[in-house]
Design a protein around this motif. Structure first.
Motif, PDB file in Angstrom:
ATOM      1  N   GLY A 245       0.816  -1.210   0.000  1.00  0.00           N
ATOM      2  CA  GLY A 245       0.000   0.000   0.000  1.00  0.00           C
ATOM      3  C   GLY A 245       0.845   1.253   0.000  1.00  0.00           C
ATOM      4  O   GLY A 245       2.060   1.194   0.064  1.00  0.00           O
ATOM      5  N   ARG A 246       0.159   2.367  -0.065  1.00  0.00           N
ATOM      6  CA  ARG A 246       0.853   3.649  -0.150  1.00  0.00           C
ATOM      7  C   ARG A 246       0.653   4.413   1.163  1.00  0.00           C
ATOM      8  O   ARG A 246      -0.477   4.773   1.510  1.00  0.00           O
ATOM      9  N   PRO A 247       1.734   4.647   1.942  1.00  0.00           N
ATOM     10  CA  PRO A 247       1.579   5.382   3.201  1.00  0.00           C
ATOM     11  C   PRO A 247       1.113   6.810   2.934  1.00  0.00           C
ATOM     12  O   PRO A 247       1.565   7.452   1.987  1.00  0.00           O
ATOM     13  N   ASP A 248       0.186   7.310   3.752  1.00  0.00           N
ATOM     14  CA  ASP A 248      -0.306   8.669   3.540  1.00  0.00           C
ATOM     15  C   ASP A 248       0.301   9.616   4.570  1.00  0.00           C
ATOM     16  O   ASP A 248       0.793   9.200   5.623  1.00  0.00           O
ATOM     17  N   ILE A 249       0.266  10.880   4.253  1.00  0.00           N
ATOM     18  CA  ILE A 249       0.919  11.892   5.079  1.00  0.00           C
ATOM     19  C   ILE A 249       0.281  12.006   6.456  1.00  0.00           C
ATOM     20  O   ILE A 249       0.964  12.255   7.453  1.00  0.00           O
ATOM     21  N   GLN A 250      -1.041  11.785   6.547  1.00  0.00           N
ATOM     22  CA  GLN A 250      -1.727  11.872   7.846  1.00  0.00           C
ATOM     23  C   GLN A 250      -1.202  10.807   8.817  1.00  0.00           C
ATOM     24  O   GLN A 250      -0.932  11.107   9.983  1.00  0.00           O
ATOM     25  N   THR A 251      -1.041   9.574   8.323  1.00  0.00           N
ATOM     26  CA  THR A 251      -0.567   8.477   9.165  1.00  0.00           C
ATOM     27  C   THR A 251       0.851   8.731   9.664  1.00  0.00           C
ATOM     28  O   THR A 251       1.155   8.546  10.844  1.00  0.00           O
ATOM     29  N   ILE A 252       1.729   9.159   8.743  1.00  0.00           N
ATOM     30  CA  ILE A 252       3.125   9.383   9.120  1.00  0.00           C
ATOM     31  C   ILE A 252       3.258  10.595  10.034  1.00  0.00           C
ATOM     32  O   ILE A 252       4.029  10.588  10.994  1.00  0.00           O
ATOM     33  N   ALA A 253       2.476  11.635   9.776  1.00  0.00           N
ATOM     34  CA  ALA A 253       2.499  12.818  10.644  1.00  0.00           C
ATOM     35  C   ALA A 253       2.066  12.441  12.056  1.00  0.00           C
ATOM     36  O   ALA A 253       2.659  12.883  13.049  1.00  0.00           O
ATOM     37  N   SER A 254       1.040  11.594  12.148  1.00  0.00           N
ATOM     38  CA  SER A 254       0.544  11.153  13.449  1.00  0.00           C
ATOM     39  C   SER A 254       1.616  10.375  14.205  1.00  0.00           C
ATOM     40  O   SER A 254       1.798  10.546  15.414  1.00  0.00           O
ATOM     41  N   GLU A 255       2.360   9.531  13.475  1.00  0.00           N
ATOM     42  CA  GLU A 255       3.424   8.746  14.110  1.00  0.00           C
ATOM     43  C   GLU A 255       4.547   9.646  14.623  1.00  0.00           C
ATOM     44  O   GLU A 255       5.209   9.331  15.605  1.00  0.00           O
ATOM     45  N   LEU A 256       4.723  10.798  13.964  1.00  0.00           N
ATOM     46  CA  LEU A 256       5.755  11.751  14.383  1.00  0.00           C
ATOM     47  C   LEU A 256       5.230  12.739  15.423  1.00  0.00           C
ATOM     48  O   LEU A 256       5.972  13.603  15.904  1.00  0.00           O
TER      49      LEU A 256
END
Length: 338
Positions: A245-256
């Motif tokens: 799948g394609r990671p989205d910016i919302q998910t990665i921002a949340s992880e950071l």
């Protein structure tokens, strides 16, 4: 103590610890196929770090014995500052929290601690690398966390359960050391201890020493986090979450721990964008996976987040001006000649 994602600070006293076990450090270096000067280098790459641990494992008769020997023989006066701060903590809980916090100064290992019900689990993860660490390194890391509790409390603590993802040598020997059942072939590397043990006070508690060590370690950690680029962190998270799948910016921002708008602004400040990094990561990972002949093209496409093979082919042609299969043939042929 500062590092980049591929610069590992060798544990203070590591080579001395091997000598105390009667092992010639030169033999370890030769087995790891590294230059002999590595012994005096304070910083190594992740690949070199893993090679050293694998070499130690290969030279020991049994992985389990090697784990216990090194975990129990390391003298407290040779502990690096980050471990000293844990050893002189107020109690076992405080010690484990300090280990998890200051482990960030000494990658590539990362510890995730969870307290739930009667149990506390400490899961070992890897920072900045998709390559799993050698079983010997995994085993020593988990064994030392229990050893820390035993030395700090002065009590023969027993674990509740231990899980290893790979074979780890004589399981019975390790079960005798940990004092519990061990599972091999698990989907993670994890130590589970009794939660009530976390409240046990440390006889090695030293408030004065902690007052000296803690501010210095916290400052080093803060400087490291400021110096680490957001680009580097985003790329690392992307590589972990690409498959299928394609990671989205919302998910990665949340992880950071930030909003997607803040993340995009930070990336812009560093002269890049989320879309550009995703393309870059897919390209880098595609080359890495194609270099492995055991993976077929369809698997490579899936591993870098393409659900259909044709989309991967089109993207790869844009990156390399050739098809994945042609690129692989040329790459493997060139490396065979070299």
């Amino acid at each position: 103590m500062l590092h980049t994602s591929n610069r590992i600070k060798m544990p203070l006293g590591f080579w001395e610890g091997l000598r105390r076990l009667g092992m010639a450090t030169h033999d370890v270096v030769r087995k790891a196929q590294l230059p002999i000067t590595i012994i005096t280098e304070p910083v190594v790459t992740t690949a070199q770090y893993f090679a050293i641990w694998q070499a130690y494992s290969d030279l020991i008769d049994d992985t389990a014995k090697g784990i216990i020997k090194l975990a129990t023989s390391f003298e407290t006066d040779h502990y690096p500052p980050a471990v000293l701060a844990a050893y002189h903590a107020r109690d076992y809980r405080d010690a484990l929290k300090r280990m998890a916090r200051y482990k960030q100064l000494c990658p590539p290992e990362s510890l995730r601690i969870t307290e739930e019900g009667e149990h506390c689990t400490i899961e070992l993860e890897w920072l900045y690398t998709e390559q799993p660490g050698p079983p010997m390194l995994v085993g020593i890391t988990l064994a030392f966390l229990l050893e820390l509790g035993r030395r700090g409390t002065g009590q023969p603590l027993r674990a509740k359960f231990v899980e290893f993802s790979h074979s780890i040598g004589d399981v019975q020997t390790l079960e005798a050391y940990f004092g519990c059942r061990i599972q091999i072939g698990a989907n993670c590397n994890r130590l589970t201890i009794h939660r009530e043990d976390l409240d046990r006070p440390f006889v090695s508690y030293n408030a004065e020493l902690l007052e000296i060590l803690t501010p210095v370690l916290d400052q080093s950690l803060n400087e490291q986090q400021r110096s680490r680029s957001i680009t580097e962190m985003v790329k690392w998270i992307m590589k972990r979450s690409l498959t299928g799948g394609r990671p989205d910016i919302q998910t990665i921002a949340s992880e950071l721990g930030m909003s997607d708008r803040t993340l995009q602004r930070r990336l812009t400040d560093e002269g890049t964008s989320f879309k550009h990094l995703l393309t870059q990561v897919r390209h880098e990972q595609a080359r890495e996976y194609l270099a492995d002949p055991s993976l077929d093209i369809k698997e490579v496409a899936f591993l870098i987040g393409y659900e259909d093979q044709n989309s991967f082919y089109r993207a790869f042609r844009l990156w390399e001006g050739d098809t994945p299969s042609n690129w692989r043939t040329e790459y493997l042929g060139a490396n065979l000649i070299n």
